[in-house]
Design a protein around this motif. Structure first.
Motif: not given
Lengths: 108, 113
Positions: A58-65, A67-77, A18-22
């Protein structure tokens, strides 16, 4: 201070991991949150976008937002060697602001 | 095929020699912009245009000019290039200023010696 902060990496993972990007941001006016993927010697291409806080899959990709923490992430399974690229977060109020990009290598 | 086309893809030039990088899109997009991409700095906007004859400065406009005489074309002009303008340049277009998807060209690798 940059409006959008992203760790440039590089990040190297084995196939199937799993790749985790933020990214973090400082501008509360950002409305849209996007992830672009850029292969070597190519222009960026939109991968995913979200408008509000929460998760989007979207398939193997998950985007998280968050806003309260001003933080976004992308996960690749189940990462694949074809996922090797630079991933750029981008945010929009009246113009796009990009993170520096994280270079990801998925080893076969 | 929907695309943004930039030319040239690679360019080596000398300090002070005027150059133009062309950009053309076939999607009838109103909004076009130019970015430069440098290691560790990401994509930074140089200029943008909301429509024909409407252009405005982005974050790093110094040393660059643009024009938008036709909807499809948005050339980037360097009147007197300097070595600090050595970079990878991208043209992009989208439907509007509220970008949910910007389409990028293939990039122009510029080296100023």
């Amino acid at each position: 201070q940059k409006e959008v902060e992203q760790d440039p990496g590089p990040l190297s993972v084995p196939e199937g991991a799993i790749v985790s990007l933020n990214c973090t941001y400082s501008n509360s006016a950002f409305q849209y949150f996007m992830w672009y993927r850029q292969y070597s010697r190519k222009g960026p291409e939109l991968l995913m976008y979200t408008y509000s806080s929460g998760n989007k899959e979207d398939g193997r990709f998950t985007a998280q937002v968050d806003k309260s923490s001003k933080y976004i992430s992308l996960f690749i399974r189940d990462s694949q060697p074809s996922d090797s690229a630079t991933y750029l977060c981008a945010m929009d109020d009246y113009k796009l602001s990009f993170g520096a990009g994280t270079t990801v290598t998925v080893r076969a | 095929e929907a695309q943004v086309t930039q030319n040239p893809r690679y360019l080596i030039t000398v300090t002070g020699k005027k150059l133009t990088v062309t950009c053309s899109q076939n999607m009838n997009h109103e909004y076009m912009s130019w970015y430069r991409q440098d290691p560790g700095l990401g994509l930074r906007q140089i200029y943008y245009s909301m429509n024909v004859e409407v252009t405005d400065k982005g974050d790093v406009p110094e040393g660059y000019k643009v024009s938008r005489k036709e909807k499809r074309n948005f050339p980037l002009i360097l009147e007197s290039p300097s070595p600090n303008q050595t970079s990878l340049y991208f043209c992009a277009s989208s439907w509007g200023q509220e970008n949910t998807e910007a389409f990028f060209g293939q990039g122009t690798r510029l080296t100023v010696v």
